[in-house]
Design a protein around this motif. Structure first.
Motif, PDB file in Angstrom:
ATOM      1  N   SER A  56       0.934  -1.425  -0.010  1.00 14.77           N
ATOM      2  CA  SER A  56       0.176  -0.079   0.061  1.00 14.77           C
ATOM      3  C   SER A  56       1.031   1.234   0.004  1.00 14.77           C
ATOM      4  O   SER A  56       0.511   2.139  -0.679  1.00 14.77           O
ATOM      5  CB  SER A  56      -0.826  -0.125   1.249  1.00 14.77           C
ATOM      6  N   ALA A  57       2.013   1.097   0.815  1.00 13.92           N
ATOM      7  CA  ALA A  57       3.007   2.301   0.693  1.00 13.92           C
ATOM      8  C   ALA A  57       3.596   2.605  -0.720  1.00 13.92           C
ATOM      9  O   ALA A  57       3.356   3.794  -1.427  1.00 13.92           O
ATOM     10  CB  ALA A  57       4.002   2.214   1.880  1.00 13.92           C
ATOM     11  N   PHE A  58       3.834   1.636  -1.260  1.00  8.33           N
ATOM     12  CA  PHE A  58       4.177   1.554  -2.880  1.00  8.33           C
ATOM     13  C   PHE A  58       3.184   2.101  -3.680  1.00  8.33           C
ATOM     14  O   PHE A  58       3.649   3.124  -4.501  1.00  8.33           O
ATOM     15  CB  PHE A  58       4.718   0.202  -3.259  1.00  8.33           C
ATOM     16  N   SER A  59       1.914   1.929  -3.407  1.00  3.05           N
ATOM     17  CA  SER A  59       0.785   2.295  -4.370  1.00  3.05           C
ATOM     18  C   SER A  59       0.801   3.904  -4.262  1.00  3.05           C
ATOM     19  O   SER A  59       0.895   4.792  -4.809  1.00  3.05           O
ATOM     20  CB  SER A  59      -0.440   1.668  -3.718  1.00  3.05           C
ATOM     21  N   GLY A  60       0.630   4.318  -2.903  1.00  4.70           N
ATOM     22  CA  GLY A  60       0.789   5.602  -2.575  1.00  4.70           C
ATOM     23  C   GLY A  60       1.649   6.601  -2.973  1.00  4.70           C
ATOM     24  O   GLY A  60       1.411   7.634  -3.641  1.00  4.70           O
ATOM     25  N   LEU A  61       3.006   6.045  -2.745  1.00  9.19           N
ATOM     26  CA  LEU A  61       4.076   6.779  -3.218  1.00  9.19           C
ATOM     27  C   LEU A  61       4.231   6.963  -4.826  1.00  9.19           C
ATOM     28  O   LEU A  61       4.591   7.878  -5.377  1.00  9.19           O
ATOM     29  CB  LEU A  61       5.404   5.912  -2.961  1.00  9.19           C
ATOM     30  N   CYS A  62       3.700   5.899  -5.680  1.00  5.67           N
ATOM     31  CA  CYS A  62       3.512   5.838  -7.256  1.00  5.67           C
ATOM     32  C   CYS A  62       2.637   7.209  -7.498  1.00  5.67           C
ATOM     33  O   CYS A  62       2.955   7.842  -8.221  1.00  5.67           O
ATOM     34  CB  CYS A  62       3.061   4.490  -7.517  1.00  5.67           C
ATOM     35  N   SER A  63       1.451   6.836  -6.903  1.00  2.00           N
ATOM     36  CA  SER A  63       0.586   7.979  -7.267  1.00  2.00           C
ATOM     37  C   SER A  63       0.852   9.491  -6.997  1.00  2.00           C
ATOM     38  O   SER A  63       0.569  10.199  -7.629  1.00  2.00           O
ATOM     39  CB  SER A  63      -0.792   7.660  -6.465  1.00  2.00           C
ATOM     40  N   PHE A  64       1.495   9.588  -5.898  1.00  2.24           N
ATOM     41  CA  PHE A  64       1.943  10.897  -5.514  1.00  2.24           C
ATOM     42  C   PHE A  64       3.081  11.240  -6.320  1.00  2.24           C
ATOM     43  O   PHE A  64       3.318  12.477  -6.809  1.00  2.24           O
ATOM     44  CB  PHE A  64       2.493  10.786  -4.081  1.00  2.24           C
ATOM     45  N   ALA A  65       4.003  10.448  -6.737  1.00  2.00           N
ATOM     46  CA  ALA A  65       5.063  10.840  -7.732  1.00  2.00           C
ATOM     47  C   ALA A  65       4.525  11.159  -9.102  1.00  2.00           C
ATOM     48  O   ALA A  65       4.961  12.019  -9.737  1.00  2.00           O
ATOM     49  CB  ALA A  65       6.014   9.403  -7.884  1.00  2.00           C
ATOM     50  N   ALA A  66       3.417  10.439  -9.531  1.00  2.00           N
ATOM     51  CA  ALA A  66       2.730  10.894 -10.801  1.00  2.00           C
ATOM     52  C   ALA A  66       2.183  12.072 -10.624  1.00  2.00           C
ATOM     53  O   ALA A  66       2.391  12.764 -11.749  1.00  2.00           O
ATOM     54  CB  ALA A  66       1.874   9.657 -11.177  1.00  2.00           C
ATOM     55  N   ILE A  67       1.539  12.505  -9.669  1.00  2.00           N
ATOM     56  CA  ILE A  67       1.054  13.947  -9.707  1.00  2.00           C
ATOM     57  C   ILE A  67       2.131  14.874  -9.473  1.00  2.00           C
ATOM     58  O   ILE A  67       1.985  15.979 -10.487  1.00  2.00           O
ATOM     59  CB  ILE A  67       0.360  14.033  -8.371  1.00  2.00           C
ATOM     60  N   LEU A  68       3.244  14.644  -8.848  1.00  2.00           N
ATOM     61  CA  LEU A  68       4.266  15.850  -8.722  1.00  2.00           C
ATOM     62  C   LEU A  68       5.160  15.760 -10.200  1.00  2.00           C
ATOM     63  O   LEU A  68       5.414  16.877 -10.489  1.00  2.00           O
ATOM     64  CB  LEU A  68       5.170  15.019  -7.942  1.00  2.00           C
TER      65      LEU A  68
END
Length: 413
Positions: A287-299
């Motif tokens: 779940s941490a991997f998923s959240g970090l991927c999504s935040f990275a995509a936004i940034l």
């Protein structure tokens, strides 16, 4: 002879569970291409359409309220057969519906069946998959992901079929697709289900007892945040890509399809990992991997859009792995624990999805003053999708608390 009978029964049970998840995925996800045609046929306004779709959550929550108790009293075999049959009946009623009220009633019945089936299949899987539970739970949910991914394509194609000169349309499509629910009834009639032969599964555990277990509430938090993040992608990713990056509907839809490819692959291949390193630790990392991927995509912006799809790898195993935790922690009351957890998760999902829309509008109005309309909309969408990513990270944080709580009591699974 007895060994052969046990093997045959196990294969029948696998056929029911895997086939049930296939049917479930189809019934849940054929609505995309059908809804515009329903709206045209019945001249529905947006409010009426919204109410029709609201029966999804309402029917689901109603089913949550009685399915576990029904399985405990009448057996999971009969409960499963009723769920499959009610979905098939709803297809017939949908086919003959003459007005909005009849359509709404048949839709409500379909989602009652869907809710019963989701909880029923979870209970079946928990009883059947006593070994390699994480891997088998993820494999079972892979079939749901598989049918979910192809359902809109198949539904759109079927509605254009012209049997006997007339177009099949959404009525015929729903009739055929929901009639598939009758197929798993055949092995259900032949199979013997664990816990239905006089074993008192679930009768020693009450909702009151589950509600007093701090771990149960942590599990609800983990599942709710994970599922809010999971479901929100299907509802908001295409919208985000179209409005923030000016992508075409086709290009944005292809990115959503790529998300589902990663999603299905994760459930297929990462299931054994959850058994190997532990269910709680798996959820923390994924779940941490998923959240970090999504935040990275936004940034990163548009060049990093593929990371929205890659996030599916982390979020996909959450639901089936939590079901594995419930099966291991509450072996003699799994249906009660699932009812408690999934009902509260359903309420949280309704609230979570409403919050995403509120955040998008709120940020757009609050910080959009003096900015171009496109810029303020993009800011709102980033905040809304940031909330989706935050839910995945909070799922990981909640599971960290669960991990240490269980470890202190030597109850890790």
């Amino acid at each position: 002879m007895k060994t052969n009978a046990v093997k045959i029964n196990y294969w029948l049970l696998l056929l029911i569970v895997f086939g049930g998840f296939l049917v479930f995925g189809f019934s849940e996800n054929v609505k995309g291409p059908a809804i515009p045609r329903m709206q045209d046929d019945f001249s529905l306004n947006e409010t009426q359409l919204g109410m029709l779709l609201a029966f999804n959550s309402l029917g689901y929550l109603v089913a949550c309220s009685f399915t576990g108790a029904m399985a405990g009293k009448f057996g999971i075999k009969r409960t499963g057969i009723v769920a499959f049959a009610s979905m098939a009946v709803s297809g017939v009623l949908m086919y003959v519906s003459a007005n909005y009220v009849q359509l709404s009633a048949s839709y409500f019945l379909m989602y009652i069946g869907n809710g019963m089936l989701e909880i029923g299949l979870a209970i079946m899987a928990a009883r059947i998959f006593v070994k390699n539970t994480g891997a088998m739970m993820n494999l079972a949910h892979f079939f749901y992901g598989l049918s979910s991914a192809v359902a809109p394509i198949i539904a759109a194609s079927m509605m254009g079929w012209r049997p006997m000169g007339g177009e099949l349309g959404w009525r015929g499509m729903y009739l055929i697709m929901l009639s598939l629910s009758l197929l798993p009834i055949i092995p259900s009639l032949l199979a013997k289900f664990p816990g239905d032969g006089g074993e008192e599964h679930g009768e020693r555990l009450t909702l009151k007892i589950v509600g007093k277990d701090p771990a149960a509430w942590l599990i609800v938090l983990v599942l709710s945040m994970g599922v809010v993040s999971e479901l929100a992608v299907g509802g908001w990713l295409v919208n985000y890509l179209e409005k923030a990056y000016d992508w075409s509907t086709g290009a944005a839809s292809r990115m959503l399809s790529i998300f589902f490819v990663f999603f299905m692959a994760a459930r297929l291949f990462l299931g054994p990992l959850t058994d190997k390193i532990g269910y709680t630790l798996s959820i923390i990392l994924l779940s941490a991997f998923s959240g970090l991927c999504s935040f990275a995509a936004i940034l990163i912006g548009e060049p990093g859009a593929i990371l929205f799809a890659v996030a599916g790898v982390g979020i996909a195993p959450i639901y089936p792995t939590v079901m594995a935790i419930l099966a291991k922690r509450y072996p003699r009351g799994t249906e009660t624990a699932i009812t408690f957890t999934v009902t509260l998760m359903g309420i949280a999902c309704v609230i979570g999805n409403l919050l995403i829309g509120v955040i998008i509008d709120g940020v757009q109005k609050l910080f959009g003053a003096g900015k171009a309309a496109k810029e303020s909309l993009t800011l709102g969408l980033q905040a809304g999708y940031g909330f989706i990513a935050l839910m995945a990270l909070l799922c990981s944080v909640s599971c960290i608390y669960l991990y240490f709580y269980l470890r202190r009591r030597n109850e890790l699974v």
